[in-house]
Scaffold this active site. Structure first.
Site, PDB file in Angstrom:
ATOM      1  CG  ASP A   1      34.518  55.626  41.789  1.00  0.00           C
ATOM      2  OD1 ASP A   1      33.726  55.713  40.830  1.00  0.00           O
ATOM      3  OD2 ASP A   1      35.693  55.277  41.655  1.00  0.00           O
TER       4      ASP A   1
ATOM      5  CG  ASN B   1      47.410  54.995  41.375  1.00  0.00           C
ATOM      6  OD1 ASN B   1      46.467  54.327  40.925  1.00  0.00           O
ATOM      7  ND2 ASN B   1      47.240  55.978  42.243  1.00  0.00           N
TER       8      ASN B   1
ATOM      9  CG  HIS C   1      43.102  54.110  41.257  1.00  0.00           C
ATOM     10  ND1 HIS C   1      43.339  55.469  41.258  1.00  0.00           N
ATOM     11  CD2 HIS C   1      42.339  53.897  40.161  1.00  0.00           C
ATOM     12  CE1 HIS C   1      42.734  56.021  40.217  1.00  0.00           C
ATOM     13  NE2 HIS C   1      42.114  55.083  39.541  1.00  0.00           N
TER      14      HIS C   1
ATOM     15  CD  GLU D   1      44.108  57.030  44.409  1.00  0.00           C
ATOM     16  OE1 GLU D   1      44.761  56.203  43.746  1.00  0.00           O
ATOM     17  OE2 GLU D   1      43.615  58.062  43.908  1.00  0.00           O
TER      18      GLU D   1
HETATM   19  C1  F6R Z   1      36.066  55.174  37.960  1.00  0.00           C
HETATM   20  C2  F6R Z   1      37.050  54.416  38.715  1.00  0.00           C
HETATM   21  C3  F6R Z   1      38.510  54.499  38.432  1.00  0.00           C
HETATM   22  C4  F6R Z   1      38.864  54.325  36.967  1.00  0.00           C
HETATM   23  C5  F6R Z   1      40.366  54.441  36.752  1.00  0.00           C
HETATM   24  C6  F6R Z   1      40.729  54.369  35.291  1.00  0.00           C
HETATM   25  O1  F6R Z   1      34.766  54.908  38.434  1.00  0.00           O
HETATM   26  O2  F6R Z   1      36.642  53.763  39.597  1.00  0.00           O
HETATM   27  O3  F6R Z   1      39.165  53.514  39.191  1.00  0.00           O
HETATM   28  O4  F6R Z   1      38.414  53.075  36.528  1.00  0.00           O
HETATM   29  O5  F6R Z   1      40.819  55.644  37.288  1.00  0.00           O
HETATM   30  O6  F6R Z   1      40.213  55.501  34.646  1.00  0.00           O
HETATM   31  P1  F6R Z   1      40.304  55.653  33.059  1.00  0.00           P
HETATM   32  O7  F6R Z   1      39.433  54.588  32.488  1.00  0.00           O
HETATM   33  O8  F6R Z   1      39.763  57.024  32.801  1.00  0.00           O
HETATM   34  O9  F6R Z   1      41.732  55.490  32.699  1.00  0.00           O
END
Ligand code: F6R
Length: 278
Positions: free
Chosen positions: A67, A137, A139, A144
């Protein structure tokens, strides 16, 4: 799903790096799907030190990141391109031409960028190994809760909880972006192997829902239950709410004894066995 429970975040990184290195040993021109965020930072540190030690090379590797924020230029400190350069690409022999992000040039229609990104992935032959983190959450990428389980790369509005969670990464005068281009859940499920990492108690609920809960769009990571080759590496804190931890540990021991009996690591790990057509 294969759940691997290890002591702490450092062990998560080492275990995940072993798996990535096996992939690069078997397929030096592998296509990797990569994630940003705080969880994979130690994995990238491991990969950089293994590259420096001469264990692996990225010279023929291509990468597709999950992303990128919409409207954030690659030179912005918020951009995931910059994150990846700083944590991995700048320190390896990867050819920057082979590193891809779902971005939208200023003035272009962001709705058209998703299909373009999917095409690029297809032209490269698909993703061999997709690395994922997980949001509190549930995701994955920026899919989401409520995202279609078959979704492809597209623009997505971030959930308020994600915006709040990501606020911790911003400095005072930075505005938190609230839209992104993200691979879809369907895109992720098309990867040949999936490696999800989670550390810390804040992820315990999401991990339990993803692994042992119902498959539902309300927990996007639960869609991974539909994939044949998923490994989830968690530390003890993130495993806290799992009900079957003893069983996962037992399975790991049994798998290790099969590996010990039938061959060493790279190329012999049944997860990467050539007959399974990686
Ligand atoms: C980032 C991504 C997100 C993160 C998720 C966890 O490229 O795709 O899905 O993997 O938000 O983020 P952290 O590791 O910062 O808790």
């Amino acid at each position: 799903m294969e759940v691997i429970i290890v002591k702490d975040a450092d062990e998560v990184a080492v275990t995940a790096a072993d798996i990535c290195c096996d992939m690069l040993t078997i397929r030096p021109n592998a296509t990797l799907g990569l994630a940003t965020g705080s969880t994979p930072i130690r994995l990238y540190e491991q990969l950089v030190s293994r590259y420096r030690a001469g264990d692996i090379s990225f010279a023929k590797v291509a990468t597709f990141n999950l992303d990128e924020y919409l409207g954030v230029g690659s030179d912005s400190p918020l951009s995931y391109r910059r994150f990846m350069n700083e944590h991995l690409f700048d320190h390896t022999d990867i050819d920057f031409v082979n590193t891809h992000f779902p971005t939208c040039a200023p003035g272009s229609d962001p709705r058209l960028m998703g299909p373009e990104y999917e095409d690029k992935i297809q032209r490269r032959g698909g993703i061999d190994l997709q690395v994922l983190g997980i949001g509190a959450n549930g995701h994955i990428g920026f899919n989401e809760p409520g995202s279609s389980l078959g979704s492809c790369t597209r623009i997505k509005t971030l959930a308020q909880r994600t915006v709040n969670d990501n606020n911790r990464l911003l400095s005072e005068n930075q505005i938190q972006p609230d839209m992104a281009l993200t691979m879809g859940i369907g895109t992720i499920l098309n990867a040949r192997r999936i490696l999800m990492l989670a550390t810390g108690e804040s992820k315990a609920r999401a991990i339990a829902r993803a692994v042992e809960g119902a498959v539902t769009a309300m927990c996007p990571a639960s869609a991974l239950q539909m994939h044949a080759y998923v490994r989830i590496v968690v530390d003890e804190a993130a495993a806290k709410e799992l009900m079957q931890t003893e069983y996962y540990r037992w399975v790991r021991k049994k798998n290790e004894s099969i590996t010990a009996e039938h061959g060493g690591r790279a190329g012999e790990d049944p997860w990467f066995h050539p007959s399974l057509r990686i």
